[in-house]
Design a protein around this motif. Structure first.
Motif, PDB file in Angstrom:
ATOM      1  N   ARG A 297     -25.056  32.894  11.727  1.00 24.15           N
ATOM      2  CA  ARG A 297     -25.348  34.264  11.922  1.00 24.15           C
ATOM      3  C   ARG A 297     -26.215  34.400  13.109  1.00 24.15           C
ATOM      4  NH1 ARG A 297     -24.104  39.407   8.965  1.00 24.15           N
ATOM      5  NH2 ARG A 297     -25.135  40.455  10.306  1.00 24.15           N
ATOM      6  N   PHE A 298     -27.103  33.597  13.525  1.00 25.50           N
ATOM      7  CA  PHE A 298     -27.941  33.515  14.645  1.00 25.50           C
ATOM      8  C   PHE A 298     -26.864  33.392  15.850  1.00 25.50           C
ATOM      9  CE2 PHE A 298     -29.948  31.722  18.300  1.00 25.50           C
ATOM     10  CZ  PHE A 298     -30.977  32.207  18.395  1.00 25.50           C
TER      11      PHE A 298
ATOM     12  N   HIS B 220     -22.539  20.323   9.569  1.00 26.76           N
ATOM     13  CA  HIS B 220     -22.087  21.561  10.439  1.00 26.76           C
ATOM     14  C   HIS B 220     -23.233  22.332  10.924  1.00 26.76           C
ATOM     15  CE1 HIS B 220     -17.800  20.477  10.001  1.00 26.76           C
ATOM     16  NE2 HIS B 220     -17.872  20.411   8.901  1.00 26.76           N
ATOM     17  N   ALA B 221     -24.285  22.359   9.901  1.00 21.63           N
ATOM     18  CA  ALA B 221     -25.325  23.198  10.110  1.00 21.63           C
ATOM     19  C   ALA B 221     -26.124  22.327  11.234  1.00 21.63           C
ATOM     20  CB  ALA B 221     -26.129  23.484   8.830  1.00 21.63           C
TER      21      ALA B 221
ATOM     22  N   GLY C 108     -18.383  25.608   6.916  1.00 20.49           N
ATOM     23  CA  GLY C 108     -18.959  24.355   6.865  1.00 20.49           C
ATOM     24  C   GLY C 108     -20.363  24.271   5.988  1.00 20.49           C
TER      25      GLY C 108
ATOM     26  N   VAL D  89     -23.145  26.626   3.197  1.00 25.53           N
ATOM     27  CA  VAL D  89     -24.081  27.834   3.249  1.00 25.53           C
ATOM     28  C   VAL D  89     -24.997  27.724   4.287  1.00 25.53           C
ATOM     29  CG1 VAL D  89     -25.666  26.617   1.586  1.00 25.53           C
ATOM     30  CG2 VAL D  89     -25.432  29.219   1.560  1.00 25.53           C
ATOM     31  N   HIS D  90     -25.424  26.609   4.630  1.00 27.93           N
ATOM     32  CA  HIS D  90     -26.676  26.673   5.839  1.00 27.93           C
ATOM     33  C   HIS D  90     -25.902  26.845   7.286  1.00 27.93           C
ATOM     34  CE1 HIS D  90     -29.539  25.562   2.941  1.00 27.93           C
ATOM     35  NE2 HIS D  90     -28.694  24.585   2.458  1.00 27.93           N
ATOM     36  N   ALA D  91     -24.898  26.331   7.456  1.00 31.50           N
ATOM     37  CA  ALA D  91     -24.146  26.459   8.558  1.00 31.50           C
ATOM     38  C   ALA D  91     -23.519  28.022   8.877  1.00 31.50           C
ATOM     39  CB  ALA D  91     -22.825  25.603   8.812  1.00 31.50           C
TER      40      ALA D  91
ATOM     41  N   LEU E 120     -15.571  26.132  14.363  1.00 32.57           N
ATOM     42  CA  LEU E 120     -15.701  26.625  13.222  1.00 32.57           C
ATOM     43  C   LEU E 120     -16.004  28.101  13.722  1.00 32.57           C
ATOM     44  CD1 LEU E 120     -18.002  24.450  11.281  1.00 32.57           C
ATOM     45  CD2 LEU E 120     -15.807  24.774  10.725  1.00 32.57           C
TER      46      LEU E 120
ATOM     47  N   ALA F 140     -25.445  30.289   7.440  1.00 28.76           N
ATOM     48  CA  ALA F 140     -26.699  31.029   8.151  1.00 28.76           C
ATOM     49  C   ALA F 140     -26.901  30.862   9.307  1.00 28.76           C
ATOM     50  CB  ALA F 140     -27.899  30.533   7.138  1.00 28.76           C
ATOM     51  N   ALA F 141     -26.777  29.539  10.043  1.00 24.78           N
ATOM     52  CA  ALA F 141     -26.820  29.404  11.484  1.00 24.78           C
ATOM     53  C   ALA F 141     -25.849  30.159  12.192  1.00 24.78           C
ATOM     54  CB  ALA F 141     -26.854  28.088  11.464  1.00 24.78           C
TER      55      ALA F 141
ATOM     56  N   THR G 156     -30.765  38.454  13.387  1.00 26.55           N
ATOM     57  CA  THR G 156     -30.822  37.566  12.172  1.00 26.55           C
ATOM     58  C   THR G 156     -31.401  37.719  11.020  1.00 26.55           C
ATOM     59  OG1 THR G 156     -30.088  35.927  13.922  1.00 26.55           O
ATOM     60  CG2 THR G 156     -30.521  35.021  11.748  1.00 26.55           C
TER      61      THR G 156
ATOM     62  N   ILE H 104     -19.409  24.163  18.934  1.00 27.14           N
ATOM     63  CA  ILE H 104     -20.535  24.704  18.262  1.00 27.14           C
ATOM     64  C   ILE H 104     -20.533  24.040  16.739  1.00 27.14           C
ATOM     65  CG2 ILE H 104     -22.157  26.403  17.517  1.00 27.14           C
ATOM     66  CD1 ILE H 104     -20.719  27.976  19.810  1.00 27.14           C
ATOM     67  N   GLY H 105     -19.262  23.994  16.157  1.00 27.81           N
ATOM     68  CA  GLY H 105     -19.198  23.461  14.907  1.00 27.81           C
ATOM     69  C   GLY H 105     -19.245  21.987  14.652  1.00 27.81           C
TER      70      GLY H 105
END
Lengths: 229, 229
Positions: free
Chosen positions: B96-97, A90-91, B87, B89-91, B179, B93-94, A166, B173-174
Motif C-alpha cells: 500500500r505504501f 516478502h514484507a 506474499g 498480510v504484512h507485505a 509481486l 500492507a507494505a 497510506t 521489490i517482492g
C-alpha cells in the motif's frame, strides 16, 4: 543483555540518530533487553572492533553487528520466536523499499532542516569534525545547506504524501500494528523531534498522529527521551 | 473468463493506462484467463453498471470490481490457491505504501512527460474531453503543464532513486521474484513506454533492467503490446 552504541549530543541523554532510533524500536519490538552506550563521533575507535565507523552498533554476547538494516535482519533471523519485525520474507523485501525511500528522500530533506540544530547540540569535541565532514559531503557551508527553512518544511511535508496516503487506509505501514517499516520512518521523524527546535509537521497531519502513536509504543520509550516536540 | 475494460487509444491495441497495466500483470500473475475490452473515455456509460467512471474494471462471472487496488485484493482473496500477489498480510500492507508512492510521486511526474503524447494517441472523440478535464485538474494548459521536458526527465530519474537503491540489494521489490508491488511501479513505466515517444530512462539504469525483466514476464505479455521502447 544486548549493548548498543547510540549517537549522543553534549548531553549524553540526547540521542538523535535516525538509524539508532530504528534499532532501538526494533530491539524493543523484539522484547529484547538492551542497554545503550552514549557514543560521539570522536569515539570511532571504540567501535572499530565491529568493523564500523558509524552507529548503530550492537553487541549481542560476543557478536558485534553494525548497520541498522543488518541489525534488523540479524534480530529477525536470530530471535525467530519473538514478535516478527517484518511479518514474512516478502514484507521484509518490501520494507527494503521503505528503507531506501527514507534514506534517499526523507533523510536528505530532514538533514537540511536539522543540521544547524545538530551542530548546536554536539559535544564541543565533535563540532569541528561534524562541520568539516558534512560541508565536504554537501559541498557548501552548513548555513547555506540549511537556508530556506520555509521551503524545506514545505518540501518535507509534500514528500511525506505517500505515507499520508497510506495512513488514510490503514493505521500503520505494517497494517494493523507497527512493524520495522514503521520504525524506519519513525526514526527519521523522531530524529527531528529529538534535536530540532522547530516543529516540522502540522498537529492535524495524520503523519503526526501516527508519529505520536509510535512514540507511545513500548511504554513510551521514545517519548521519554529528551526532545522538543 | 474474466473480462477487463482497458483504456485504449485511437488504435484499439494501444493500451496505456498505468492502472490497467497493474491489473493485467496481476491477472497474469494469478494465472487467470482474461480478455480485455478496449475502452475510451467516451465509454463511461459502459462501465456505469460497475459504479465506476474509470478503468480498470473487471467482471468476474457476474461480479464487477473497479479500482486497481480493489481488484488486486479481490483477486488475492478470491483465488487464494493461485500464486500470491502480495506474499502475506504484512507485505500487502507494505504494498500500500508502494501504491501510494506511485500514485502521489511517480505518476504526477510522468503525467507531465506523457500528457501531450496521450492527447496525440487518443481517439478523436476523446480529445476534447481529455484536454478540458485535465486542464481543469492541473489549472493550466497541457502545453504549459508539459513544458520543461529536460527538467521533468531529471526529476523523474531522481524520484526513482528509492527503487534504484532497492534493486541494488534484491532483484525485485517482492524479493527474489516479482509481486504486486513490482507491478504497481512497472505499470507506471510501461505507461510511459506504451504511449511516450521519448525514452525516459538511461539504458544502463538498473530500473530499466528491472522494467525489461518485468516486460518479459508471462511470455512477454507487456512487451508484445504496442509501444515505443
Amino acid at each position: 543483555m544486548i549493548k548498543m552504541y547510540d549517537l549522543a549530543g553534549e548531553n549524553p541523554d540526547r540521542r538523535f540518530s535516525p538509524f539508532c532510533w530504528r534499532t532501538k524500536m526494533a530491539l524493543a519490538h523484539k522484547e529484547l533487553e538492551f542497554e545503550t552506550i552514549p557514543w560521539r563521533y570522536y569515539d570511532k575507535p571504540k567501535i572499530a572492533f565491529a568493523g564500523a565507523d558509524r552507529v548503530p552498533v550492537i553487541v549481542d554476547g560476543d557478536l558485534p553487528v553494525a548497520d541498522s538494516w543488518k541489525i534488523a535482519t540479524y534480530l529477525e533471523d536470530t530471535y525467530v520466536e519473538r514478535p516478527s519485525l517484518f511479518g514474512g520474507v516478502h514484507a521484509r523485501a518490501a520494507a527494503r523499499f521503505v528503507n531506501s525511500w527514507a534514506d534517499t528522500v526523507l533523510n536528505p530533506l530532514l538533514a537540511r532542516l536539522l543540521v544547524l540544530d545538530i551542530l548546536d547540540h554536539l559535544d564541543p569535541a565533535d563540532k569541528a569534525y561534524f562541520r568539516e565532514s558534512r560541508e565536504k559531503r554537501v559541498g557548501m557551508t552548513l548555513e547555506a545547506f540549511a537556508a530556506d527553512t520555509a521551503g524545506n518544511i514545505k518540501a518535507l511535508r509534500s514528500a511525506l504524501e505517500p505515507l499520508r496516503a497510506t495512513l488514510a487506509t490503514q493505521p500503520f505501514i505494517g497494517g494493523d500494528s507497527p512493524l520495522y517499516s514503521d520504525y524506519i520512518i519513525f526514526g527519521s521523524l523522531h530524529w527531528a523531534r529529538s534535536i530540532g527546535r522547530t516543529r516540522l509537521l502540522e498537529t492535524n497531519d495524520p503523519v503526526e498522529a501516527w508519529r505520536e502513536r509510535l512514540a507511545d509504543e513500548f511504554g513510551g520509550m521514545a517519548r521519554k527521551a529528551p526532545g522538543y516536540w
